[in-house]
Design a protein around this motif. Sequence first.
Motif, mmCIF file in Angstrom:
data_model
loop_
_atom_site.group_PDB
_atom_site.id
_atom_site.type_symbol
_atom_site.label_atom_id
_atom_site.label_comp_id
_atom_site.label_asym_id
_atom_site.label_seq_id
_atom_site.Cartn_x
_atom_site.Cartn_y
_atom_site.Cartn_z
ATOM 1 N N UNK A 1 0.838 -1.199 0.000
ATOM 2 C CA UNK A 1 0.000 0.000 0.000
ATOM 3 C C UNK A 1 0.875 1.252 0.000
ATOM 4 N N UNK A 2 1.943 1.237 0.821
ATOM 5 C CA UNK A 2 2.872 2.368 0.856
ATOM 6 C C UNK A 2 3.569 2.555 -0.490
ATOM 7 N N UNK A 3 4.067 1.450 -1.039
ATOM 8 C CA UNK A 3 4.766 1.533 -2.323
ATOM 9 C C UNK A 3 3.845 2.040 -3.430
ATOM 10 N N UNK A 4 2.602 1.622 -3.391
ATOM 11 C CA UNK A 4 1.608 2.097 -4.371
ATOM 12 C C UNK A 4 1.428 3.606 -4.234
ATOM 13 N N UNK A 5 1.315 4.078 -2.984
ATOM 14 C CA UNK A 5 1.165 5.515 -2.746
ATOM 15 C C UNK A 5 2.379 6.279 -3.265
ATOM 16 N N UNK A 6 3.582 5.752 -3.007
ATOM 17 C CA UNK A 6 4.788 6.419 -3.502
ATOM 18 C C UNK A 6 4.802 6.456 -5.036
ATOM 19 N N UNK A 7 4.378 5.362 -5.631
ATOM 20 C CA UNK A 7 4.404 5.299 -7.099
ATOM 21 C C UNK A 7 3.462 6.340 -7.700
ATOM 22 N N UNK A 8 2.323 6.582 -7.034
ATOM 23 C CA UNK A 8 1.402 7.609 -7.527
ATOM 24 C C UNK A 8 2.026 8.996 -7.429
ATOM 25 N N UNK A 9 3.014 9.132 -6.539
ATOM 26 C CA UNK A 9 3.698 10.413 -6.353
ATOM 27 C C UNK A 9 4.987 10.503 -7.176
ATOM 28 N N UNK A 10 5.155 9.585 -8.109
ATOM 29 C CA UNK A 10 6.290 9.600 -9.046
ATOM 30 C C UNK A 10 7.635 9.329 -8.385
ATOM 31 N N UNK A 11 7.638 8.529 -7.317
ATOM 32 C CA UNK A 11 8.890 8.162 -6.667
ATOM 33 C C UNK A 11 9.688 7.219 -7.562
ATOM 34 N N UNK A 12 10.995 7.452 -7.662
ATOM 35 C CA UNK A 12 11.869 6.600 -8.463
ATOM 36 C C UNK A 12 12.500 5.473 -7.639
ATOM 37 N N UNK A 13 12.800 5.776 -6.370
ATOM 38 C CA UNK A 13 13.451 4.791 -5.498
ATOM 39 C C UNK A 13 12.779 4.805 -4.124
ATOM 40 N N UNK A 14 12.562 3.616 -3.585
ATOM 41 C CA UNK A 14 12.214 3.477 -2.171
ATOM 42 C C UNK A 14 13.293 2.633 -1.517
ATOM 43 N N UNK A 15 13.829 3.129 -0.400
ATOM 44 C CA UNK A 15 14.834 2.382 0.343
ATOM 45 C C UNK A 15 14.155 1.850 1.604
ATOM 46 N N UNK A 16 14.157 0.542 1.756
ATOM 47 C CA UNK A 16 13.398 -0.127 2.805
ATOM 48 C C UNK A 16 14.303 -0.908 3.738
ATOM 49 N N UNK A 17 14.184 -0.650 5.032
ATOM 50 C CA UNK A 17 14.843 -1.509 6.015
ATOM 51 C C UNK A 17 14.045 -2.810 6.109
ATOM 52 N N UNK A 18 14.727 -3.925 5.972
ATOM 53 C CA UNK A 18 14.054 -5.222 6.038
ATOM 54 C C UNK A 18 14.578 -5.975 7.255
ATOM 55 N N UNK A 19 13.726 -6.174 8.230
ATOM 56 C CA UNK A 19 14.112 -6.813 9.478
ATOM 57 C C UNK A 19 14.078 -8.327 9.365
ATOM 58 N N UNK A 20 14.742 -8.987 10.311
ATOM 59 C CA UNK A 20 14.707 -10.452 10.344
ATOM 60 C C UNK A 20 13.298 -10.950 10.632
ATOM 61 N N UNK A 21 12.549 -10.220 11.454
ATOM 62 C CA UNK A 21 11.161 -10.589 11.720
ATOM 63 C C UNK A 21 10.345 -10.516 10.433
ATOM 64 N N UNK A 22 10.540 -9.407 9.693
ATOM 65 C CA UNK A 22 9.807 -9.235 8.444
ATOM 66 C C UNK A 22 10.103 -10.331 7.437
ATOM 67 N N UNK A 23 11.380 -10.745 7.379
ATOM 68 C CA UNK A 23 11.755 -11.818 6.461
ATOM 69 C C UNK A 23 11.176 -13.153 6.911
ATOM 70 N N UNK A 24 11.291 -13.450 8.210
ATOM 71 C CA UNK A 24 10.789 -14.723 8.729
ATOM 72 C C UNK A 24 9.284 -14.847 8.551
ATOM 73 N N UNK A 25 8.582 -13.740 8.664
ATOM 74 C CA UNK A 25 7.126 -13.754 8.576
ATOM 75 C C UNK A 25 6.601 -13.507 7.171
ATOM 76 N N UNK A 26 7.500 -13.447 6.191
ATOM 77 C CA UNK A 26 7.086 -13.345 4.802
ATOM 78 C C UNK A 26 6.456 -12.025 4.409
ATOM 79 N N UNK A 27 6.773 -10.946 5.128
ATOM 80 C CA UNK A 27 6.115 -9.668 4.844
ATOM 81 C C UNK A 27 6.513 -9.068 3.499
ATOM 82 N N UNK A 28 7.672 -9.475 2.959
ATOM 83 C CA UNK A 28 8.126 -8.945 1.665
ATOM 84 C C UNK A 28 8.415 -10.080 0.674
ATOM 85 N N UNK A 29 7.817 -11.233 0.889
ATOM 86 C CA UNK A 29 8.179 -12.423 0.106
ATOM 87 C C UNK A 29 7.948 -12.257 -1.393
#
Length: 509
Positions: free
Chosen positions: A172-200
């Motif tokens: 949802x956040x990335x979609x909002x950024x894309x509507x605002x013409x963002x070229x790059x998003x830099x995302x911190x990816x935590x071990x919890x986020x990876x283990x729980x498949x939040x960005x799979x």
Amino acid sequence: MKTQSELTPLKKLLKPWLSADIDNVMVSCLTLDSRNVVKDSLFVALQGACLDGRSFIDKAITQGASAVLSETSNPSQHGIITYLAGVPVIDIYQLPAILSPLAYRFYFPQQNVHNVVAVTGTNGKTTIASLLVNCFTLLGKKSAQMGTIGNGLFGELKSSLNTTLDALSVFAELYDYQQKQVEYTVMEVSSHGLSQGRVSALPFHSAIFTNLSRDHLDYHGSMANYGAAKKALFTEHAVKYRIINSDDATGKAWLKEFPDAVAYGFNVQSVSKGQSYLSISKVNYQAQGVDFKFESSWGAGHISAPFYGDFNVSNLAAVLTQLLLENITIAQLEAIFPKLTSVPGRMEQYYFAKKDITFVVDYAHTPDALEKALIALQKHKSSGRLICVFGCGGDRDKGKRSEMAKVAENFAQKVVLVDDNPRSESAEDIMEDILRGFNQARAVMKIHDRKEAVLFLLTNSLPGDIVLLAGKGHEDYQIIGDKRLHYSDRALLASLRKEQYKDLNKADL
């Protein structure tokens, strides 16, 4: 939320996982929180650790949900549809596992998400993400950031409770950024986020690995599990560029496994023939920052930046490597790095000229991060003592408490213990756990209240002293019991710096 013309048919959205007769059901947005349900929302009801989302299904339907996905632990119930007030409630087996690909299909049906850079590791994620977005902005490339200090366009961050958002909110956040013409998003990816498949399901333009040291063992159970969670970003996700710190033992091992990865670090030694690299050399530590030279697969350069310590030189090297991969010239980089701004709560200086005392606020809350912060300040200190002020969080890894003590005793001339986030634990018990790690515990001061500790040190420190106020960084709260109380080291010091002080009788310190 999508507009009426952009509504997605639920049947199309669920096609990879379910073939069901749910024609004419349209979806405007996805949400895990019934409080955020609006007309035509798809409400996802998970069996959470604290709350069962299924108990809020009736509320979601009342507020306008067009459909509900309800988690079931019984595989034989997968796909069963019941109707409540005419709204389909669909049982889905292993629902958490499909959330990331579901959100990707909904928000980016053309799979045209802009460039997303992932940063993972124990320490340095926030600094690297912040500096990289800062650089992109200085280079005229509209950018956004997602992580510990918040989410949003550069300079417009909204606070976040988690380093990595839930799977639906990420897209949802990335979609909002894309509507605002963002070229790059830099995302911190935590071990919890990876283990729980939040960005799979998220395809990453690049992934940066900083380092691995003790943290989150209360969740992962062992360093092996913790490292495996981080490594999954490089082995189980779509990544175009891999950027890995060769100074870290884990990173050095991974570089041998990923010959296409780019190595960065101090005096980088070749780990495989033809591997791209960036090597730092000749670092000068100055009162207002650092300057250093580097050699790389793209050429040599000389960088100056207003930051402190070897670990920030390493962070800058990671940023340099990413930007060189984007075909930014070395001349451009040499011009913009002196213009970078400090990262909130990351080695952030507050100098009190009348007292000649410097307070440094840093988020260091692991033994490794605390050691690096103290070593960095020793190199930049010209006189006076280095005083370390820290505590440890409650309901978290108790094993690191004695290790934090050993680091503070080894690298600071004076130590003051304060409360961090005690949570449900006794603050006094936490301090006793920390004290067991000191050889000279009697020399350690205990001042539970952080504001009281700052005021005491401001009054009683000596000219030339540097006080590292560690643990909270950017955070503007303390969790005591079940209460989240407003408090900010940064706000306190900024306020105090504006005031006039009366000389009080100096106490023994």
